[in-house]
Structure formats: structure tokens, C-alpha cells
Design a protein around this motif. Structure first.
Motif, PDB file in Angstrom:
ATOM      1  N   GLY A   1       0.812  -1.206   0.000  1.00 49.19           N
ATOM      2  CA  GLY A   1       0.000   0.000   0.000  1.00 49.19           C
ATOM      3  C   GLY A   1       0.845   1.255   0.000  1.00 49.19           C
ATOM      4  O   GLY A   1       2.024   1.241  -0.359  1.00 49.19           O
TER       5      GLY A   1
ATOM      6  N   TYR B   1      -3.492  -3.316   0.255  1.00 49.57           N
ATOM      7  CA  TYR B   1      -4.073  -4.595  -0.157  1.00 49.57           C
ATOM      8  C   TYR B   1      -3.380  -5.695   0.641  1.00 49.57           C
ATOM      9  O   TYR B   1      -2.161  -5.815   0.632  1.00 49.57           O
TER      10      TYR B   1
ATOM     11  N   TRP C   1      -8.856  -5.279   1.109  1.00 49.01           N
ATOM     12  CA  TRP C   1      -8.459  -3.877   1.224  1.00 49.01           C
ATOM     13  C   TRP C   1      -8.724  -3.328   2.624  1.00 49.01           C
ATOM     14  O   TRP C   1      -9.772  -3.552   3.204  1.00 49.01           O
TER      15      TRP C   1
END
Length: 283
Positions: free
Chosen positions: A49, A279, A244
Motif C-alpha cells: 500500500g 491490499y 483492502w
């Protein structure tokens, strides 16, 4: 495990040895780190991320530093490799948010003990105008041993000792913390925390001291070892879906004692805010 420089600071040294005893005793009673069979069943977990953040330009500075950085963490069994913020996305509760390379030494439902290595980037004159002409705090490699203990389902305490192992005058640090986790929903949790940080003489001189001679116009200052900072903050982690997650954090810190009295300290109170998205796989 501890550098001889700790002996120049009775207060930090005593706390460091106390931490060692606190870690060793529960570790002997705790369930050992994963066995070979458990390692065979281990799977790869990772988080990829980015985090945007703002914070002081240096500890005690009155300027701001804004950044947008990638954040990632890779974990296999009891081993992990991560950036400074990447481990926050893994959501491990008791486990400390270690950056660099780390390994679990022992753990059970209430106790966790780990060791890690990370690169300390130090500080130089480019961080703020007031630092121009002062000796740089050289980058180094720090070794850290840390532990956490759950007092209840929501309250936990932690402590860690780190040491510059390359002998670059980075010294030793001791950090302590207490945290409260509030599971708002099944997908969202909020964690409140507070802590205190201590440094030995080498660490304090490197980060808050001013040498007797040099290009700087600041008066000479030689700080003593001991408590140098207290802090408090809140973190929010929420799963958008299975993979997520979003992460937000706000923290305020207050320099204390000689750190607050240092000529380098323009503002003893600093705050930082960060927001990230990542993620996660296979958890």
C-alpha cells in the motif's frame, strides 16, 4: 545484548536490565515460538500500500515534513520484513510495529517477544536550517528486543530496547507503552496508546547535543541520559472488504528534561498524522 554504554546511564541501564528480566521470565513460561511442524504449515502473508503523512522535520523542530511513501510488509511464519509503516497494515494486536527484519522468539495468547534489525537513517543539516554546521547523526543499524503483554482482552503493555550495533554513536534507547483496543465493529478497531522513551548518554548527545566547537552559532550543550519524550495517540484500522484496508493515525509527543532544554529544540511539542490504504493477501 546490551552495549557497555548503557552502564554510563544507571537509570536507563536499570530499566533495560529490568526489561530483560521481564521478557525472559514470561518467555520461559510462554508457549514457545512455532515448532518445525508449524513452520511447515506456515503461509505467506503480505500487505502492499501507500501512506501519506505529515510530521515535524526533526524531533524538536518547528518545521513540517510531508511525505507520500510506499508501505509494505511480508510475513512467513515467525519472520517478517517490512517498511516503517507497512507492519501497521498487518494488524497483529500484541505484536510490536517493527520495521526492517524481525522474528518472533516466543508467544502465546497473552505474551509476545521478538527481535529485529532496522536501518536508522540518522539526521543531517538538510533536515532543517538550524542543523547546518552541526555534526550529522550518522545512519546505522539498530538491533531491538521488544515484548508485549495483554493485561486484559483490551489493555496491553509493551517495552523494547534498541542498540546501535555499528558503533556510530547512536547509543541505546528504551521505550515503554500502554494501549487500549476498542473493537468498534467486526471490521473496524480503534487503538489508543501512550508511551515514554529514554536514551543513554550517546543517544542524547547525538540527537540533542551541541558540541563545544563547530560551524554552528548555537551554544554548547551536553544532555544527560534519561527520559526524553512522552507521547500519546490513536490509530484506526478498518477493513473495506476481504483484502483492502484503510489505516489512520494521529500522535502528539512532548520532549522532556534535557531534550526540551536543548538549543536544537524549537518546539518541544510535535504532532504527526498519517493515512494509508493497502491490499492484504492470504490472512
Amino acid at each position: 545484548m546490551f552495549h557497555p554504554s548503557l552502564h554510563t546511564c544507571p537509570r536507563v541501564g536499570a530499566l533495560a536490565w529490568a526489561l530483560a528480566l521481564v521478557c525472559v521470565v514470561p518467555a520461559a513460561q510462554a508457549q514457545a515460538a512455532p515448532s518445525a511442524n508449524e513452520d511447515d504449515k506456515a503461509t505467506l502473508h503480505y500487505a502492499l500500500g501507500a501512506i501519506v503523512s505529515t510530521g515535524p522535520d526533526y524531533a524538536g523542530g518547528d518545521g513540517r515534513k510531508n511525505s507520500l511513501r510506499p508501505a509494505w510488509a511480508i510475513e512467513y511464519g515467525r519472520f517478517r520484513l517490512s517498511t516503517s509503516r507497512g507492519s501497521a497494515f498487518m494488524g497483529h494486536g500484541l505484536r510490536p510495529r517493527e520495521s526492517g527484519a524481525s522474528a518472533t522468539l516466543a508467544e502465546n495468547d497473552r505474551f509476545h517477544l521478538s527481535a529485529s534489525l532496522r536501518i536508522d537513517k540518522g539526521r543531517d543539516g538538510s533536515d532543517a536550517p538550524i542543523l547546518v554546521g552541526l555534526p550529522s547523526v550518522r545512519s546505522t543499524l539498530r538491533a531491538r528486543v521488544s515484548g508485549g503483554y495483554a493485561l486484559t482482552e483490551r489493555w496491553s503493555v509493551g517495552a523494547g530496547v534498541s542498540q546501535d550495533i555499528l558503533g556510530r554513536d547512536g547509543g541505546a534507547q528504551l521505550s515503554t507503552s500502554v494501549g487500549y483496543t476498542w473493537p468498534v465493529t467486526e471490521q473496524t478497531k480503534v487503538t489508543f496508546g501512550a508511551g515514554a522513551s529514554f536514551g543513554d548518554r550517546k543517544y542524547m548527545r547525538g540527537h540533542f547535543g551541541v558540541p563545544d566547537a563547530g560551524a554552528s552559532a548555537l551554544p554548547a550543550f551536553s544532555p544527560r541520559a534519561g527520559l526524553y519524550s512522552v507521547d500519546a495517540g490513536v490509530e484506526v484500522m478498518s477493513a473495506i472488504n476481504r483484502h483492502w484496508v484503510v489505516f489512520g493515525a494521529a500522535r502528539v509527543s512532548q520532549l522532556k528534561a534535557d531534550a526540551a532544554r536543548s538549543p536544537l529544540t524549537m518546539d518541544p511539542t510535535g504532532y504527526s498524522v498519517s493515512l494509508g490504504l493497502a491490499y492484504r493477501c492470504c490472512r
